[in-house]
Design a protein around this motif. Structure first.
Motif, short mmCIF file in Angstrom:
data_model
loop_
_atom_site.label_atom_id
_atom_site.label_comp_id
_atom_site.label_asym_id
_atom_site.label_seq_id
_atom_site.Cartn_x
_atom_site.Cartn_y
_atom_site.Cartn_z
N ASN A 1 -8.91 5.27 -8.09
CA ASN A 1 -9.41 5.02 -6.74
C ASN A 1 -10.91 4.69 -6.72
OD1 ASN A 1 -10.15 7.63 -7.43
ND2 ASN A 1 -9.92 8.41 -5.35
N LEU A 2 -11.55 4.95 -7.87
CA LEU A 2 -12.97 4.61 -7.94
C LEU A 2 -13.19 3.10 -7.85
CD1 LEU A 2 -14.23 7.01 -10.78
CD2 LEU A 2 -14.28 7.35 -8.31
N GLU A 3 -12.15 2.36 -8.15
CA GLU A 3 -12.29 0.90 -8.12
C GLU A 3 -12.15 0.32 -6.71
OE1 GLU A 3 -10.26 -1.38 -11.53
OE2 GLU A 3 -9.17 0.52 -11.51
N ILE A 4 -11.77 1.15 -5.77
CA ILE A 4 -11.46 0.62 -4.43
C ILE A 4 -12.63 -0.14 -3.80
CG2 ILE A 4 -10.82 1.21 -2.04
CD1 ILE A 4 -9.09 3.46 -3.21
N PRO A 5 -13.88 0.43 -3.79
CA PRO A 5 -14.97 -0.32 -3.15
C PRO A 5 -15.22 -1.67 -3.83
CG PRO A 5 -15.60 1.96 -3.52
CD PRO A 5 -14.31 1.77 -4.23
N THR A 6 -15.13 -1.66 -5.15
CA THR A 6 -15.39 -2.90 -5.90
C THR A 6 -14.32 -3.95 -5.58
OG1 THR A 6 -16.25 -1.52 -7.69
CG2 THR A 6 -15.80 -3.84 -8.19
N ILE A 7 -13.07 -3.51 -5.61
CA ILE A 7 -11.97 -4.43 -5.34
C ILE A 7 -12.12 -5.01 -3.93
CG2 ILE A 7 -9.46 -4.60 -5.02
CD1 ILE A 7 -10.08 -4.15 -7.91
N THR A 8 -12.40 -4.10 -3.01
CA THR A 8 -12.51 -4.53 -1.60
C THR A 8 -13.60 -5.58 -1.46
OG1 THR A 8 -11.94 -2.25 -1.02
CG2 THR A 8 -12.67 -3.67 0.77
N ASN A 9 -14.75 -5.29 -2.03
CA ASN A 9 -15.86 -6.25 -1.93
C ASN A 9 -15.50 -7.57 -2.62
OD1 ASN A 9 -17.50 -4.52 -0.50
ND2 ASN A 9 -18.42 -3.62 -2.33
N GLU A 10 -14.83 -7.46 -3.72
CA GLU A 10 -14.44 -8.67 -4.46
C GLU A 10 -13.55 -9.56 -3.60
OE1 GLU A 10 -14.01 -7.55 -8.96
OE2 GLU A 10 -12.10 -8.47 -8.29
N GLU B 1 -9.01 -1.23 2.27
CA GLU B 1 -9.55 0.08 1.89
C GLU B 1 -8.58 1.19 2.29
OE1 GLU B 1 -13.68 0.68 1.98
OE2 GLU B 1 -13.49 2.73 2.72
N GLU B 2 -8.05 1.13 3.50
CA GLU B 2 -7.12 2.17 3.97
C GLU B 2 -5.84 2.16 3.16
OE1 GLU B 2 -9.22 3.96 7.35
OE2 GLU B 2 -7.51 4.56 6.11
N LEU B 3 -5.30 0.98 2.89
CA LEU B 3 -4.04 0.90 2.14
C LEU B 3 -4.21 1.43 0.73
CD1 LEU B 3 -2.49 -2.52 3.26
CD2 LEU B 3 -1.66 -0.23 3.82
N LEU B 4 -5.30 1.01 0.10
CA LEU B 4 -5.50 1.46 -1.27
C LEU B 4 -5.77 2.98 -1.32
CD1 LEU B 4 -7.61 -1.47 -2.81
CD2 LEU B 4 -5.24 -0.85 -3.35
N SER B 5 -6.62 3.43 -0.38
CA SER B 5 -6.88 4.88 -0.34
C SER B 5 -5.58 5.66 -0.14
CB SER B 5 -7.85 5.23 0.79
OG SER B 5 -9.10 4.66 0.54
N ASN B 6 -4.80 5.14 0.81
CA ASN B 6 -3.51 5.80 1.09
C ASN B 6 -2.61 5.79 -0.13
OD1 ASN B 6 -3.35 6.96 3.55
ND2 ASN B 6 -2.30 5.27 4.56
N ALA B 7 -2.61 4.63 -0.82
CA ALA B 7 -1.73 4.48 -1.98
C ALA B 7 -2.09 5.53 -3.04
CB ALA B 7 -1.82 3.07 -2.54
N PHE B 8 -3.40 5.68 -3.28
CA PHE B 8 -3.80 6.67 -4.28
C PHE B 8 -3.55 8.09 -3.77
CE2 PHE B 8 -5.54 4.79 -8.02
CZ PHE B 8 -5.84 3.49 -7.66
N TYR B 9 -3.83 8.26 -2.48
CA TYR B 9 -3.67 9.60 -1.91
C TYR B 9 -2.23 10.08 -1.98
CZ TYR B 9 -3.85 13.30 1.59
OH TYR B 9 -3.73 14.49 2.24
N HIS B 10 -1.33 9.12 -1.77
CA HIS B 10 0.09 9.49 -1.71
C HIS B 10 0.81 9.29 -3.04
CE1 HIS B 10 0.35 10.43 2.55
NE2 HIS B 10 -0.39 9.37 2.81
N LEU B 11 0.04 9.12 -4.14
CA LEU B 11 0.70 8.97 -5.43
C LEU B 11 1.53 10.20 -5.76
CD1 LEU B 11 -2.05 7.41 -7.73
CD2 LEU B 11 0.16 6.38 -7.13
N PRO B 12 2.62 9.98 -6.38
CA PRO B 12 3.41 11.15 -6.77
C PRO B 12 2.61 12.10 -7.64
CG PRO B 12 4.69 9.15 -7.07
CD PRO B 12 3.29 8.73 -6.73
N SER B 13 1.67 11.55 -8.39
CA SER B 13 0.89 12.40 -9.29
C SER B 13 -0.19 13.16 -8.56
CB SER B 13 0.26 11.54 -10.40
OG SER B 13 -0.48 10.48 -9.81
N ASN B 14 -0.50 12.76 -7.33
CA ASN B 14 -1.53 13.47 -6.56
C ASN B 14 -0.86 14.46 -5.64
OD1 ASN B 14 -4.07 14.13 -5.55
ND2 ASN B 14 -4.03 12.48 -4.02
N LEU B 15 -0.28 15.44 -6.30
CA LEU B 15 0.56 16.36 -5.53
C LEU B 15 -0.25 17.13 -4.50
CD1 LEU B 15 2.78 17.64 -8.44
CD2 LEU B 15 3.47 16.15 -6.56
#
Lengths: 848, 155
Positions: A687-696, A719-733
């Motif tokens: 998720n650290l890549e989110i700001p970079t990706i978004t700006n790109e 930004e919201e979709l990516l944040s949500n995607a990481f937040y709701h990862l199965p691994s982010n219990l």
């Protein structure tokens, strides 16, 4: 009409010549004569002086002769010669000498006289006189002025002599110039001898001082004698008081000059007179030519153009006459052309009148239709035409545009009108579709074997069903103006009736035409027109489609179709101002007012229900997989929550409804399949890549065409979709926020951009169905509009995304979750805001 | 975590003029402007790009901790106004938005332009008439007035 001539040309020419000549001759005379006069004066002066000097010399010679004689006698006397004989011989032999007396030494007197001149013998006093004169004494005198004798007395040494001679001796002195008057005068003013003076009285007018002056030196002067200017030349004799004088009256001296002036004047007058005569004759010739020209002009002015102008002259007047004659002939030609033009104009006016009868009455009111047409030709007759006919519960409208304008194109409209009349007759027995109308028209026009062709559009409206059937022969497409959710017409809801476009009418005899259909809705406005409107230019700009559409929207506010049509025409005329039309213009507005929405929309597959209001929701069958909704976003989400069978809810004001329906079919096949060229794609593992990706992504969109794309919305959605995607990862219990989250399976972001939309897909790992959670989260956000107070997400992200999106697709497979957000490229923020968000749910297999 | 929000603060008397730039999200740190105990806070949002859902939550929380101070929002971008209209809590009884950007559209230029409006220009939820800076034609307000100016009625 005679025009008064103030100063005739003849007078001008003659005056000019005379003035010129007079000036030249007068100047010459004055100048030349002055020089002549001065020259003459010099001559006169020299002549008179020379004459005086000549007289002086002559007299001096005579005196010298006398002196020489006496000298000779003296020498003889000194030589002892008896002078008596000598003297006697001299007197005898020389006729001039009348008496000669010599008194020698010792007072011896010797004298001799000619016969009859004894009176000259010396008297006592004369002897005494001679005795007493001094040596070298001499004198010449006359007794008086009338004395005919000349007395010369001279003493040389001791001999004193007296010689009396006749005046003959002086007669050798003559004057050759009659004008000159000469005489000898002594210093006292006494006349000594008159050579040629006419009036001796004038001699007394010479003053003492003048005589004194004359006696001193030779010279010439001018004196006024008896009021007469007189030139006097004077030459005093040496050793004598006698002065030789020559006079001439100045007037007599310059008589030649005066004669010259006189003669010059006479000649001058003669030349002037001659030139005046020549001038008059010349002027006469010119003015006669001009007078003839004037007469010709007056004849033409009276209306007689057929009188020839006969002037033969090789100068400018001749050229003027020829030009005038050419003008006369041109006027005749022009008049003939004007007559012909007037005749043709009359015929065109008649044609115009006849053509106007080809058009239907402007306002046609029918059951569910009202039609109002406007037409203006570019010239007297035009190539545009429109008409209509009715059959059963259908109205067919036809609009045509013949190539070009003017009479040839107008004749074509007559053919179209005539064809329509035949169709009307035939339609009473059988149904005639729009394509059949075009076929019939094409057959008629091709039989005419003309180069003129027509574009034509035929539309047929079923009053009951609202079905619009149309066939287009290369004409401008009709427009449908349709109201949106807010019950207003907008640019985004202007639907061009596109589709197959067939050959022009008259292009080939066997052209085929087919019908296409479109479903009208209540309050739809149909617009037919010719290209003369769009292609009009006012010298600077062309009217073009943008202004036309804007005008349609502006005028759509009117409830009445005639106001609508007039409004569109008024906008056009405001743009046009006073510029002439380049092409004919025709505009037809059709208001359709029947509510035909209960019938199936022909372009929607299957039975797709349209929800206008909440009541419609209640009337839906339970198996409504796809619905079109006019409800707002919150109501739609509520419906989705409550109606689990609805997997596709399409906002009724979708920019491209058909496109969205196509996407349903495509994504049902493969929900992750790209439907356009991939603009951007990346796999993200943290998720650290989110700001970079978004700006790109934002920067890349900016560099391409970002028109119609709301970049802040795109930024927020990604930004919201990516944040949500990481937040709701199965691994982010623990659903942690604010920490680094890594995804063992990459989360993929994919962007597609077409001219119609921006398609964002976030594809992430997932193990369970989240559709219900998603819609509930959206609904919570819509209802509470406040964030959740928790350590995790705010619970607003999906709500914010849904409100900003135009289409939200939830795609679930057994191990992936795809959330696809489609942003339609509205040109206006307002219309983007008004867009009812579509919701789609697809359960499928994952094909990556 | 990268903090993309920058904060500049200028305090005079009891008023803080705070310029925010960048993104307000879950990573934003407001420590610099917390516990100042001032009477008035003026927030300039001109350089804010977006505020996401977590940013909204954190901002609302921050505002609620300002203890009845007077709060002024100025130069709010359209995205902020949209968020303010969609989420409660931005506006309190002590909050006032004095200026904000609104979308206008020029028909002649066929372009959208953002115009900075002052709150005082809005009467009866009607957008003021503005002229295009390029062609001087009258601009059309390019949003739903009732919806866009909804925040003016919030307390």
């Amino acid at each position: 009409m005679s025009i008064k001539i103030n100063i005739p040309l003849k007078l001008k020419i003659v005056s000019l010549l005379s003035t010129l000549l007079l000036g030249v001759v007068g100047f010459y005379l004055y100048y030349a004569l002055n020089i002549f006069k001065e020259d003459k004066a010099a001559d006169i002066y020299a002549l008179t002086l020379s004459h005086s000097q000549s007289l002086q010399e002559q007299l001096e010679n005579i005196i010298q002769t006398q002196t020489s004689l006496i000298d000779s006698l003296n020498r003889l006397s000194e030589a002892g010669t008896n002078l008596e004989t000598v003297i006697s011989n001299i007197v005898e032999e020389n006729p001039t000498y009348l008496h000669l007396a010599c008194l020698g030494p010792g007072d011896s007197l010797v004298e001799s006289s000619k016969k009859d001149f004894e009176q000259f013998q010396l008297k006592e006093n004369e002897i005494t006189y001679l005795q007493n004169i001094s040596s070298d004494f001499s004198s010449v005198e006359r007794k008086n002025s009338s004395s005919p004798y000349l007395i010369f007395i001279k003493k040389i040494n001791s001999l004193s002599c007296k010689v009396v001679s006749s005046l003959d001796i002086l007669n050798s002195i003559v004057s050759t110039n009659e004008q000159l008057e000469s005489y000898f005068i002594n210093k006292q003013g006494n006349l000594f001898y008159n050579v040629s003076k006419k009036d001796m009285k004038q001699i007394s007018h010479l003053s003492k001082s003048t005589l004194d002056k004359f006696s001193k030196r030779t010279g010439v002067t001018k004196l006024k004698i008896d009021a007469i200017e007189t030139i006097i030349a004077y030459a005093p004799l040496k050793n004598s008081t006698i002065i030789a004088i020559t006079e001439v009256a100045e007037s007599n001296a310059f008589s030649a000059a005066r004669l010259l002036i006189k003669k010059s004047l006479y000649y001058g007058i003669a030349i002037l007179s001659f030139s005046i005569i020549i001038g008059i004759l010349f002027a006469q010739k010119i003015t006669q030519s001009l007078q003839n020209l004037t007469t010709s002009a007056e004849i033409i002015a009276s209306g007689n153009f057929y009188q020839e102008t006969a002037i033969v002259s090789n100068d400018e007047v001749g050229t003027l006459a020829k030009t005038f004659e050419n003008m006369r002939l041109k006027i005749i030609q022009f008049m003939e052309e004007m007559k012909e033009k007037a005749r043709l104009e009359n015929e065109v006016k008649v044609a115009q009148l006849v053509q106007s009868s080809f058009f239907p009455e402007k306002l046609i009111s029918q059951k569910n239709l009202s039609i109002f047409g406007a037409y203006e030709p570019a010239s007297e007759c035009g190539g545009d035409w429109w008409g209509y006919f009715e059959q059963k519960n259908k109205t067919t409208v036809i609009i045509c545009d013949a190539t070009g304008h003017g009479v040839p194109a107008a004749l074509m409209t007559a053919a179209a009108h005539s064809t329509l009349n035949n169709i009307i007759l035939d339609s009473k027995d059988k149904y005639i579709s729009p394509s059949q109308v075009l076929s019939r028209l094409n057959k008629v026009v091709t039989m005419m074997q003309t180069t003129v062709q027509l574009t034509a559009l035929v539309i047929e409206i079923d009053h009951e069903t609202g079905e619009l059937k149309y066939s287009n022969a290369s004409h401008q497409p009709a427009y449908i103006l349709r109201k949106d959710q807010t019950d207003t017409y907008s640019k985004e809801n202007v639907i061009p009736l596109l589709g197959e476009n067939y050959s022009r009418i008259g292009e080939k005899p066997n052209s085929e035409y087919a019908d296409q259909t479109f479903q009208l809705l209540k309050s739809d406005i149909i617009v037919l027109y010719t290209d003369g409107i769009l292609e009009f230019t006012n010298g600077e700009k062309s009217y073009n489609q943008r202004n036309f559409i804007k005008s349609l929207i502006n005028s759509s506010q009117f409830k009445d179709v005639s106001e609508f049509t007039n409004g569109v025409i008024a906008d056009f005329n405001q743009f046009r101002q006073k510029h002439p039309l380049q092409d004919d213009i025709t505009f037809i507005g059709i208001y359709y007012s029947h509510n035909s929405e209960n019938h199936t929309n022909s372009f929607l597959p299957g039975d797709i229900s349209i929800i206008q209001n909440l009541q419609d929701v209640n009337n839906l069958s339970p198996n409504e997989d796809i619905i079109v909704s006019h409800l707002n976003n919150k109501q739609n989400i509520e419906h989705i929550i409550l109606n689990k069978k609805t997997n596709h809810l399409i906002g009724a004001n979708s920019l491209k409804l058909e496109l969205e329906l196509n996407l349903i079919d495509l994504y049902k096949e493969d929900p992750f399949a790209p439907t356009a060229v991939i603009f951007y794609q990346k796999e993200i593992v943290t998720n650290l890549e989110i700001p970079t990706i978004t700006n790109e992504v934002i920067e890349r969109i900016k560099k391409s065409d970002s028109s119609g794309i709301n970049l802040p919305h795109v930024h927020l959605i990604i930004e919201e979709l990516l944040s949500n995607a990481f937040y709701h990862l199965p691994s982010n219990l623990n659903h942690l926020r604010g920490v680094e989250i890594q995804s063992p399976d990459p989360i993929i972001i994919t962007l597609e951009i077409t001219q119609d939309y921006l398609n964002i897909l976030i594809d992430s790992p997932s193990k369970e169905s989240v559709k219900e959670q998603i819609v509930k989260s959206i609904f919570r956000g819509q209802s509470e509009k406040s964030p959740l107070q928790q350590n995790g997400g705010a619970g607003l992200g999906l709500y914010l995304i849904y409100e900003k999106a135009h289409q939200m697709w939830i795609i679930e497979t057994n191990d992936r979750l795809g959330i696809r957000i489609v942003l339609e490229r509205f040109s206006r923020n307002l219309h983007s805001e008004e867009r009812i968000t579509s919701f789609h749910y697809i359960k499928g297999n994952h094909n990556v | 975590m990268s903090n993309q929000l920058s904060i500049q603060i200028n305090i005079q008397n009891d008023t803080a003029s705070i310029t925010l730039a960048g993104v307000i999200n879950e990573d934003s740190n407001f420590d610099k402007i917390k516990n100042l105990n001032l009477k008035k806070y003026i927030f300039d949002f001109d350089k804010i790009n977006i505020i996401n859902s977590c940013g909204i939550r954190d901002w609302i929380k921050y505002i609620s901790e300002l203890n009845n101070a007077e709060i002024i929002y100025e130069n709010c971008p359209q995205i902020i106004i949209e968020q303010i209209n969609m989420v409660h809590g931005f506006i309190t009884s002590k909050t006032e938005i004095t200026s904000f950007y609104a979308p206008y559209f020029c028909d002649s230029c066929d372009k959208e332009t953002k115009i900075l409006l002052k709150k005082a220009e809005i009467t009866n939820n009607k957008a003021p008439e503005k002229k295009c800076p390029t062609c001087s034609d009258i601009l059309e307000f390019d949003a739903l007035e009732k919806q866009y100016f909804h925040f003016l009625g919030q307390k």
